[in-house]
Enzyme design. Structure first.
Site, mmCIF file in Angstrom:
data_model
loop_
_atom_site.group_PDB
_atom_site.id
_atom_site.type_symbol
_atom_site.label_atom_id
_atom_site.label_comp_id
_atom_site.label_asym_id
_atom_site.label_seq_id
_atom_site.Cartn_x
_atom_site.Cartn_y
_atom_site.Cartn_z
ATOM 1 C CG ASP A 101 -111.319 -60.066 71.633
ATOM 2 O OD1 ASP A 101 -111.817 -59.569 72.654
ATOM 3 O OD2 ASP A 101 -111.145 -59.429 70.577
ATOM 4 C CG ASP A 160 -109.395 -58.587 66.643
ATOM 5 O OD1 ASP A 160 -109.793 -57.671 65.914
ATOM 6 O OD2 ASP A 160 -109.768 -58.722 67.820
ATOM 7 C CG ASP A 185 -107.148 -59.625 71.977
ATOM 8 O OD1 ASP A 185 -107.676 -59.495 73.095
ATOM 9 O OD2 ASP A 185 -107.771 -59.471 70.912
#
Length: 649
Positions: free
Chosen positions: A351, A541, A545
């Site tokens: 990410d 995080d 996700d």
């Protein structure tokens, strides 16, 4: 007793390893006593001196004296082994390392090889004590986390502070933490600022400065002033409680290699027992001049060498050492199976926001066209103060405004409208200005960063660019991943594609995909995983996700600032929020796998060699003892070596 016997015994017995209290009681009742070992060693040494050096007649020529002497040396070290063997036999586990050792030593006494019978037990006991120390050393880094659990909390009730159990504190209550005390619960700092040692949570010893209204986590150590915190979570939901739960559950998730070795030992031990029996009895049918004592001696050697101790202690110890080494670097593996899987990772998907970037927007550029920059910032900050958007918060933090904008309304997905000195004020994106048919320079659309456009009284007035900052070690993270052999790095982001591509180019990421909704990230991950050659780790995080973390081969969550959903779904948690720890985790996984394979190879090669030599009558009991205990000790020393290795971080 040591972890070795736990691994070698029945499944029911093995489960005691996971029950802390049972295991400690078990150790206390049947453990090898240091005093007993020293006593046996002294008596054994004196017996060896009498038999091979001084050789007095009363000792050499009197069989009963020699038997009694070496029995006195034998009993203190043999008693716990026989006790354990009988307990396991009562549970219908007839073939275990204790029964192998016991039968071998009784056989040695039967053929009047008393010193060798004592030596087997004595050196085996020494090996067990080394194993205990090695296991305790491997556990120390992880067990240290248990010591950070806060024992009490000082909570404000009825205008006075009282000490209570942290589990009794309600959400929203105010707690006080003095200098040198651990923060008992997660919460918002009410005091102006505080300095904290976060090593228990992150592995980092460098003090962290936290300011008013920022989050303080349970387990942090207050270093400076008396502070007050407003709690935001129950104790069982706090950061430290979750870490402790992860640590305690880690030992229950075993690597495939570890599970295989346990199953192998269960099959292997009875096989070698019957092979030893066959080695003693079959020659009676095949050899012309059969000597029972000689073939019994060979069978006893076979039993001593065949003990699977080196395998069943060194393999789990290797994984345990790897988990301990990782925890020292602020990386929590939820089980040795994930440590093993991490070693195979060759593709890392990440990410962007909160993983490679700080997730904190900051003003980069202010471009005012029709008014003074200070007035421009006053106006924009004033209207943005009525928004909760992260970009709005960044502008307000950059330049707090002394003025107030009237009649503010939000135009969904586009921005804000208000009244400034009787004139219409628009602050938002390009869609907002297009809606009101206000033109602005086309070059602005090519700006990569997030941009806030401003119009006053129907005229374009300027813009402000806002960007998320890269984490300090983001570039090093990608460099380290390439150095440890990761073939491909891929970035998935919900941010606009131009920003995502710009960050990816700056970092050196192989591929990047921007503008993705959560389902878009899942689609991309499914495409990546279609290649069977790829072992994929995903690092994220946020709550969005969690689905991708679950889909990946190894899910890694940024634990310091990451969401609870991401941390709970992930297989590995990076407590320091440093992306460079991704490479460290892979290094530790590979180092652990290498050590485990070395131990398996060493144990099997040496044991097979000495077994063959023993069966042919070319090795004696002393060599068998050295082969068994020596290989076990070498494997243990090799396993604990990982705790002293240095890894890039």
């Amino acid at each position: 007793m040591s972890n070795c016997k736990t691994c070698c015994s029945t499944e029911e017995h093995t489960h005691q390893h996971h029950n802390h209290s049972n295991h400690e009681e078990h150790d206390h009742n049947h453990g090898f006593g240091t005093k007993g070992l020293i006593f046996s060693l002294i008596i054994f040494s004196l017996g060896m001196i009498l038999q091979y050096l001084i050789q007095p007649q009363w000792f050499i020529q009197n069989e009963w004296v020699r038997l009694l002497w070496f029995l006195i040396a034998y009993i203190p070290v043999a008693k716990p082994v026989w006790q354990e063997a009988l307990e396991l036999v009562a549970k219908k586990d007839f073939f275990n390392e204790f029964s192998l050792m016991g039968i071998a030593t009784l056989g040695a006494f039967f053929i009047q090889e008393y010193p060798e019978g004592v030596a087997v037990m004595l050196f085996y006991t020494v090996g067990e004590m080394f194993q205990d120390r090695a296991v305790n050393k491997a556990k120390s880094d992880i067990k240290a986390l248990l010591d950070v659990r806060p024992k009490s909390a000082v909570v404000k009730r009825n205008d006075r502070y009282i000490k209570v159990n942290p589990q009794e504190v309600q959400i929203g209550e105010t707690i006080q933490v003095k200098v040198g005390e651990k923060v008992p619960l997660d919460g918002i700092l009410l005091s102006e600022k505080g300095s904290f040692n976060t090593a228990a949570l992150t592995g980092e010893s460098k003090p962290a400065v936290i300011r008013q209204d920022e989050m303080v986590l349970a387990g942090m150590l207050n270093l400076e002033n008396v502070i007050e915190i407003q709690t935001t979570k129950w104790f069982e939901d706090s950061s430290i409680a979750k870490i402790l739960q992860l640590v305690q559950e880690a030992s229950s998730r075993k690597a495939k290699t570890e599970l295989f070795i346990r199953k192998f030992a269960k099959v292997y031990t009875p096989i070698v027992f019957f092979l030893a029996l066959a080695l003693v009895l079959l020659p009676w049918l095949l050899v012309d001049e059969y000597n029972f004592k000689e073939w019994l001696y060979r069978g006893l050697i076979f039993l001593v060498v065949s003990c699977p101790c080196a395998l069943v202690i060194s393999v789990p110890l290797g994984y345990f050492g790897g988990i301990g080494a990782a925890s020292r670097h602020g990386i929590l593996f939820k089980g040795s199976n994930f440590l093993e899987q991490m070693a195979a990772v060759n593709t890392v998907v990440m990410d962007k926001t909160g993983t490679l970037t700080k997730g904190v927007f900051k003003v980069q550029e202010v471009n005012a066209v029709s008014m003074h920059p200070n007035e421009f910032l006053d106006v924009v900050s004033a209207i943005e103060s009525q928004s909760t958007h992260p970009i709005a918060k960044a502008i307000v933090a950059h330049h707090p405004s002394p003025i107030e904008i009237q009649e503010v309304t939000e135009i969904s997905g586009k921005g804000l409208a208000g009244n400034y000195k009787g004139k219409q004020l628009l602050v938002g994106n390009g869609k907002l200005l297009h809606q009101f048919q206000i033109t602005y320079p086309e070059s602005i659309d090519n700006i990569v960063e997030s941009i806030v456009l401003v119009a006053v009284d129907g005229q374009y007035a300027g813009y402000i660019t806002v960007a998320d900052e890269l984490k300090d070690d983001a570039i090093e993270a990608i460099t380290y991943l390439k150095q440890v052999g990761v073939h491909e790095t891929i970035m998935l982001s919900g941010d606009k594609d131009s920003i995502t591509q710009n960050v990816a180019k700056h970092l050196g990421v192989t591929k990047a995909f921007g503008g993705l909704l959560p389902e878009g990230k899942v689609d991309q991950m499914q495409q990546i995983k279609k290649d069977p050659q790829k072992v994929v780790a995903f690092v994220g995080d946020g709550i969005n996700d969690a689905p991708v973390l679950a889909l990946s081969d190894v899910g890694i969550a940024m634990g310091g600032l990451g969401s609870d959903a991401a941390i709970e779904t992930a297989d590995v948690v990076i407590q320091t929020d440093q992306p460079s720890k991704m490479a460290t985790a892979i290094q530790i996984g590979r180092a652990t796998r290498q050590i485990v394979l070395q131990n398996i190879t060493l144990a099997l090669v040496v044991k097979v060699l000495v077994l063959v030599l023993g069966a042919l009558g070319l090795s004696n009991m002393w060599e068998a003892v050295i082969a068994d205990v020596g290989v076990a000790l070498l494997a243990i020393l090799n396993a604990v070596r990982i705790q002293r290795m240095s890894f890039k971080s």
